[in-house]
Design a protein around this motif. Structure first.
Motif, PDB file in Angstrom:
ATOM      1  N   TRP A 224       0.757  -1.309   0.141  1.00  0.00           N
ATOM      2  CA  TRP A 224      -0.016  -0.101  -0.084  1.00  0.00           C
ATOM      3  C   TRP A 224       0.722   1.299  -0.053  1.00  0.00           C
ATOM      4  O   TRP A 224       0.626   2.256  -0.782  1.00  0.00           O
ATOM      5  CB  TRP A 224      -1.031  -0.006   1.139  1.00  0.00           C
ATOM      6  CG  TRP A 224      -1.721   1.328   1.238  1.00  0.00           C
ATOM      7  CD1 TRP A 224      -3.079   1.285   0.494  1.00  0.00           C
ATOM      8  CD2 TRP A 224      -1.574   2.620   1.822  1.00  0.00           C
ATOM      9  NE1 TRP A 224      -3.737   2.505   0.813  1.00  0.00           N
ATOM     10  CE2 TRP A 224      -2.826   3.175   1.364  1.00  0.00           C
ATOM     11  CE3 TRP A 224      -0.570   3.037   2.382  1.00  0.00           C
ATOM     12  CZ2 TRP A 224      -2.881   4.582   1.795  1.00  0.00           C
ATOM     13  CZ3 TRP A 224      -0.793   4.334   2.783  1.00  0.00           C
ATOM     14  CH2 TRP A 224      -2.026   5.152   2.398  1.00  0.00           C
ATOM     15  N   CYS A 225       1.870   1.363   0.846  1.00  0.00           N
ATOM     16  CA  CYS A 225       2.702   2.431   0.828  1.00  0.00           C
ATOM     17  C   CYS A 225       3.529   2.852  -0.354  1.00  0.00           C
ATOM     18  O   CYS A 225       3.740   4.005  -0.815  1.00  0.00           O
ATOM     19  CB  CYS A 225       3.524   2.342   2.307  1.00  0.00           C
ATOM     20  SG  CYS A 225       4.948   1.335   2.111  1.00  0.00           S
ATOM     21  N   ASP A 227       2.412   1.422  -3.524  1.00  0.00           N
ATOM     22  CA  ASP A 227       1.441   2.006  -4.508  1.00  0.00           C
ATOM     23  C   ASP A 227       0.674   3.314  -4.451  1.00  0.00           C
ATOM     24  O   ASP A 227       0.240   3.910  -5.334  1.00  0.00           O
ATOM     25  CB  ASP A 227       0.392   0.763  -4.636  1.00  0.00           C
ATOM     26  CG  ASP A 227       0.833  -0.471  -5.074  1.00  0.00           C
ATOM     27  OD1 ASP A 227       1.917  -0.366  -5.529  1.00  0.00           O
ATOM     28  OD2 ASP A 227       0.323  -1.555  -4.668  1.00  0.00           O
ATOM     29  N   SER A 228       0.744   3.691  -3.156  1.00  0.00           N
ATOM     30  CA  SER A 228       0.007   4.985  -2.997  1.00  0.00           C
ATOM     31  C   SER A 228       0.749   6.216  -3.015  1.00  0.00           C
ATOM     32  O   SER A 228       0.518   7.297  -2.971  1.00  0.00           O
ATOM     33  CB  SER A 228      -0.812   4.929  -1.706  1.00  0.00           C
ATOM     34  OG  SER A 228       0.211   4.996  -0.651  1.00  0.00           O
ATOM     35  N   GLN A 251      -4.732   5.389   7.303  1.00  0.00           N
ATOM     36  CA  GLN A 251      -5.049   5.754   5.935  1.00  0.00           C
ATOM     37  C   GLN A 251      -5.641   4.769   4.768  1.00  0.00           C
ATOM     38  O   GLN A 251      -6.447   5.110   4.032  1.00  0.00           O
ATOM     39  CB  GLN A 251      -3.653   6.574   5.196  1.00  0.00           C
ATOM     40  CG  GLN A 251      -3.381   7.731   6.027  1.00  0.00           C
ATOM     41  CD  GLN A 251      -2.522   8.627   5.122  1.00  0.00           C
ATOM     42  OE1 GLN A 251      -2.329   8.420   4.128  1.00  0.00           O
ATOM     43  NE2 GLN A 251      -1.644   9.612   6.020  1.00  0.00           N
ATOM     44  N   ALA A 252      -5.014   3.410   4.925  1.00  0.00           N
ATOM     45  CA  ALA A 252      -5.508   2.534   3.920  1.00  0.00           C
ATOM     46  C   ALA A 252      -6.850   1.983   4.277  1.00  0.00           C
ATOM     47  O   ALA A 252      -7.563   1.686   3.468  1.00  0.00           O
ATOM     48  CB  ALA A 252      -4.469   1.548   3.979  1.00  0.00           C
TER      49      ALA A 252
END
Length: 293
Positions: A224-225, A227-228, A251-252
């Motif tokens: 996630w960190c 890709d975001s 946040q996710a």
């Protein structure tokens, strides 16, 4: 006894310091007030935890991880004299100008030898902590304690960007999978593949064993960190992933406006600021839902 010390502005723009977690930076600063007037102290994570983190939910094992990272970065020297463990802040006399300093009751690093492995604690049974070998004090032109990136000491300023010495003894497959996954994602993002160090493995192991994360959750946080773009402007590392995990999770998992799922803190206890922020976000969402009706 705590002592009044000084801190230079260069500390906050140091690449050496930037590679540490926030907790490791605070432990380093706290050591200045804990050490005697010659920059020396007894190397015992329990004593240092009691002196520097008396009101925080941190264990002696956490402090041992901090000290290992500081030693690996050459910010402190760990040594033994007559089978007793001590530490000294590197380049102490260059940066702490003490009026009438008291003599130290602790032997100097030059009188010591390589620091042996510390005993395992009850919360650190699977770790195999090692420390950087004893080395000579840095030359006077190298601002090592404050982490300045100028001078001609044992390492030039470019060494802050070089990979650390690898950990020679990987112990656990789940920890290795997490470290390799993060290293792969960093490389996929176009950065140089980092060397997996003991500090990385310690952070991964603590997330699994102490923080209560599952391996799947940590893999998901890594994806996630990246890709975001959460850390687009920061240097990625496993200790930073652990330090920022709760922020990433919040946040996710934040629901879209109007959703009926509220992300309540889970796992490692959140801070007061986080709980206040969560409450304010919840109020905003409920008001928006009420207005939409």
């Amino acid at each position: 006894m705590a002592r009044i010390r000084t801190i230079k502005p260069d500390f906050f723009v140091s690449l050496t310091i930037a590679d540490l977690t926030v907790e490791q930076r605070l432990t380093f600063i706290g050591l200045w007030t804990h050490c005697d007037d010659q920059g020396r102290a007894v190397d015992d994570a329990r004593l240092i935890k009691a002196a520097l983190w008396p009101l925080d939910d941190r264990t002696a094992a956490d402090i041992e991880t901090d000290l290992a990272a500081l030693s690996e970065s050459s910010l402190i020297t760990r040594y033994t004299v007559n089978r007793k463990a001590y530490l000294a802040v590197s380049g102490w006399r260059e940066h702490q100008r003490i009026n009438r300093p008291s003599p130290s009751r602790i032997p100097a690093p030059e009188e010591g030898s390589e620091h042996p492995e510390p005993p395992l604690t009850s919360t650190d049974e699977d770790s195999e902590p090692t420390h950087a070998p004893f080395s000579e004090p840095s030359p006077p032109e190298r601002n090592r304690e404050q982490g300045r990136e100028q001078g001609t000491g044992n390492r030039d300023s470019s060494s802050d960007l070089a990979p650390r010495d690898p950990d020679p003894a990987p112990a656990r497959e789940d920890v290795e999978r997490l470290c390799e996954h993060l290293a792969d994602r960093i490389e996929e993002n176009g950065s140089k593949r980092p060397t997996i160090t003991k500090t990385w493995r310690d952070a991964a192991r603590l997330m699994l064993d102490k923080d209560g994360r599952t391996e799947e959750q940590v893999h998901g946080a890594i994806d996630w960190c990246q890709d975001s773009g959460f850390w687009r402007s920061n240097v990625m590392s496993m200790p930073k992933l652990r330090d920022k995990y709760d922020t990433l999770r919040l946040q996710a998992s934040r629901p879209a406006l109007g959703g009926n799922v509220v992300p309540i803190g889970a796992g490692r206890p959140s801070t007061t600021d986080q709980r206040v922020a969560d409450g304010l976000n919840l109020v905003d969402r409920l008001r928006a839902q009420e207005a939409a009706q």
